[in-house]
Write a protein that holds these residues in place. Structure first.
Motif, mmCIF file in Angstrom:
data_model
loop_
_atom_site.group_PDB
_atom_site.id
_atom_site.type_symbol
_atom_site.label_atom_id
_atom_site.label_comp_id
_atom_site.label_asym_id
_atom_site.label_seq_id
_atom_site.Cartn_x
_atom_site.Cartn_y
_atom_site.Cartn_z
ATOM 1 N N ALA A 56 1.748 -6.553 9.713
ATOM 2 C CA ALA A 56 0.549 -6.193 8.959
ATOM 3 C C ALA A 56 -0.629 -6.946 9.555
ATOM 4 O O ALA A 56 -0.591 -8.174 9.665
ATOM 5 C CB ALA A 56 0.711 -6.542 7.479
ATOM 6 N N ALA A 77 0.829 -1.850 8.764
ATOM 7 C CA ALA A 77 -0.277 -1.950 7.805
ATOM 8 C C ALA A 77 -1.518 -2.487 8.497
ATOM 9 O O ALA A 77 -1.444 -3.414 9.310
ATOM 10 C CB ALA A 77 0.098 -2.859 6.637
ATOM 11 N N THR A 92 -0.975 2.997 7.864
ATOM 12 C CA THR A 92 -1.314 2.860 6.446
ATOM 13 C C THR A 92 -2.304 1.730 6.222
ATOM 14 O O THR A 92 -2.107 0.608 6.705
ATOM 15 C CB THR A 92 -0.045 2.585 5.623
ATOM 16 O OG1 THR A 92 0.866 3.669 5.794
ATOM 17 C CG2 THR A 92 -0.377 2.435 4.148
ATOM 18 N N SER A 93 -3.375 2.017 5.482
ATOM 19 C CA SER A 93 -4.359 0.989 5.137
ATOM 20 C C SER A 93 -3.991 0.356 3.802
ATOM 21 O O SER A 93 -3.574 1.042 2.863
ATOM 22 C CB SER A 93 -5.756 1.602 5.046
ATOM 23 O OG SER A 93 -6.706 0.629 4.620
ATOM 24 N N VAL A 94 -4.158 -0.966 3.727
ATOM 25 C CA VAL A 94 -3.825 -1.703 2.501
ATOM 26 C C VAL A 94 -5.072 -2.368 1.929
ATOM 27 O O VAL A 94 -5.032 -3.474 1.412
ATOM 28 C CB VAL A 94 -2.711 -2.739 2.754
ATOM 29 C CG1 VAL A 94 -1.401 -2.043 3.045
ATOM 30 C CG2 VAL A 94 -3.087 -3.686 3.897
ATOM 31 N N LEU A 100 -7.375 -7.008 -0.598
ATOM 32 C CA LEU A 100 -6.116 -6.384 -0.241
ATOM 33 C C LEU A 100 -5.432 -5.781 -1.468
ATOM 34 O O LEU A 100 -5.541 -6.302 -2.575
ATOM 35 C CB LEU A 100 -5.166 -7.417 0.376
ATOM 36 C CG LEU A 100 -5.621 -8.110 1.662
ATOM 37 C CD1 LEU A 100 -4.619 -9.187 2.045
ATOM 38 C CD2 LEU A 100 -5.786 -7.105 2.786
ATOM 39 N N ASP A 101 -4.700 -4.693 -1.220
ATOM 40 C CA ASP A 101 -3.801 -4.139 -2.221
ATOM 41 C C ASP A 101 -2.445 -4.791 -1.969
ATOM 42 O O ASP A 101 -1.648 -4.316 -1.154
ATOM 43 C CB ASP A 101 -3.724 -2.613 -2.070
ATOM 44 C CG ASP A 101 -2.865 -1.955 -3.138
ATOM 45 O OD1 ASP A 101 -1.969 -2.632 -3.682
ATOM 46 O OD2 ASP A 101 -3.068 -0.757 -3.405
ATOM 47 N N LYS A 104 0.782 -2.677 -2.473
ATOM 48 C CA LYS A 104 0.984 -1.704 -1.404
ATOM 49 C C LYS A 104 1.445 -2.393 -0.125
ATOM 50 O O LYS A 104 2.339 -1.903 0.585
ATOM 51 C CB LYS A 104 -0.309 -0.934 -1.156
ATOM 52 C CG LYS A 104 -0.175 0.249 -0.202
ATOM 53 C CD LYS A 104 -1.474 1.024 -0.141
ATOM 54 C CE LYS A 104 -1.351 2.261 0.720
ATOM 55 N NZ LYS A 104 -2.635 3.023 0.761
ATOM 56 N N LEU A 105 0.836 -3.551 0.159
ATOM 57 C CA LEU A 105 1.223 -4.307 1.347
ATOM 58 C C LEU A 105 2.690 -4.709 1.285
ATOM 59 O O LEU A 105 3.451 -4.512 2.236
ATOM 60 C CB LEU A 105 0.334 -5.548 1.489
ATOM 61 C CG LEU A 105 0.705 -6.544 2.601
ATOM 62 C CD1 LEU A 105 0.659 -5.862 3.960
ATOM 63 C CD2 LEU A 105 -0.227 -7.736 2.572
ATOM 64 N N SER A 107 5.058 -3.358 -0.409
ATOM 65 C CA SER A 107 5.942 -2.198 -0.391
ATOM 66 C C SER A 107 6.269 -1.741 1.024
ATOM 67 O O SER A 107 7.270 -1.066 1.261
ATOM 68 C CB SER A 107 5.320 -1.039 -1.180
ATOM 69 O OG SER A 107 4.235 -0.455 -0.469
ATOM 70 N N LEU A 108 5.421 -2.117 1.987
ATOM 71 C CA LEU A 108 5.638 -1.755 3.390
ATOM 72 C C LEU A 108 6.584 -2.726 4.099
ATOM 73 O O LEU A 108 6.918 -2.533 5.263
ATOM 74 C CB LEU A 108 4.301 -1.688 4.127
ATOM 75 C CG LEU A 108 3.361 -0.580 3.644
ATOM 76 C CD1 LEU A 108 1.967 -0.760 4.221
ATOM 77 C CD2 LEU A 108 3.918 0.796 4.016
#
Length: 309
Positions: A56, A77, A92-94, A100-101, A104-105, A107-108
């Motif tokens: 990421a 990410a 994918t953008s977080v 930051l999300d 979502k981060l 989850s990747l």
């Protein structure tokens, strides 16, 4: 409806569950390489049991540097404005580098996070550490640090062959420019990094080092802040021989029109108002070599223009 405190607790529990799942996955993953370590810009040693395969990158510059290290295919990410290389736009953008999300981060399932020392909020990076994610923070402040950072990222990603070759290409290119312009005639320069408020850089900033590399003399180089705010009156008083500026976009030279309204300004009088695509100079990546060559070319043009122009 639940109160904000209950929402915060619920979110924390969800993040902890995701982090626990991630850690279990890392522990049970087969080891195909020996462990790798690197010391980041904060002095923290980051060690992985095996090279990272799910990275990421939490700034556009970090994204470029990971790609430069040969590990672009391992990026899962990115954050907003990560537009180079083109493949980065498909990742994918977080969120943004300042917001930051985290859910979502997580989850990747990244196994390495590349942070930005002065760009990402410290509390967000510490939260990621507390959730069990290895965070490698970067902050290249000079040309050699760009190459070193690429090499470190290549080591952590297991892409040493490609990364070290790119780091050396950049290192040699900067060395050649340094040699070529070591005895160049000085040209006083104002570099505009932002318009409203009006901002520049000092000599400690990487862009300031680009000016120096090309034989330029930064008229605001001795200011204390890396990116100081200044006034138009200060620029007029400094009367630089050349003004270089980026803009809002890769082809927008609108920021230079302000200085065209001051015909007595030496840079305006001589026609030394130069647009520099911001992506080539405002991210500490190998594209700074192209940006440096462009800087040097513009200052060469300024050297050829007489005072009577």
């Amino acid at each position: 409806m639940p109160g904000s405190g209950e929402c915060d607790i619920t979110m924390l529990r969800r993040l902890q569950t995701l982090a626990a799942t991630l850690v279990v996955g890392l522990v049970t993953a087969p080891l195909v390489h020996a462990g790798v370590c690197a010391t980041d810009a904060t002095g923290r040693e980051v060690c992985l049991d095996q090279p990272a395969t799910r990275i990421a990158a939490l700034s556009p510059g970090a994204t470029e540097l990971v790609w430069a290290a040969g590990a672009g295919e391992q990026v899962v990410a990115v954050v907003s404005f990560s537009d180079y290389p083109p493949g980065a736009t498909e990742v994918t953008s977080v969120g943004s580098h300042t917001r930051l999300d985290l859910e979502k981060l997580l989850s990747l399932e990244p196994d390495l996070v590349i942070g930005w020392v002065t760009g990402n909020p410290p509390e967000q990076l510490e939260t990621l550490w507390e959730l069990g994610l290895p965070v490698f923070s970067i902050e290249p402040r000079n040309f050699e640090a760009v190459s070193t950072t690429i090499e470190q990222l290549a080591t952590l990603a297991g892409t040493e062959e490609a990364g070290f070759a790119e780091a050396e290409r950049f290192r040699q290119g900067i060395a050649e420019l340094t040699s070529e312009y070591r005895d160049a005639e000085p040209v006083s320069v104002f570099y505009q990094v932002w318009d409203e408020p009006l901002m520049t850089v000092n000599d400690d900033h990487l862009i300031g080092k680009m000016v120096t590399l090309c034989g330029g003399v930064n008229v605001f180089g001795d200011l204390d802040r890396l990116v100081p705010r200044i006034s138009a009156e200060a620029v007029i008083a400094a009367d630089p021989e050349a003004i270089l500026a980026g803009g809002m976009g890769e082809e927008n030279r609108q920021w230079l029109t302000r200085w065209e309204s001051f015909p007595g300004l030496t840079a305006s009088k001589r026609g030394n108002l130069f647009f520099i695509p911001p992506s080539l100079v405002q991210r500490p990546t190998p594209r700074m070599l192209e940006g440096s060559r462009l800087f040097c070319d513009k200052l060469d043009i300024a050297r050829t223009r007489s005072e009577d122009r």
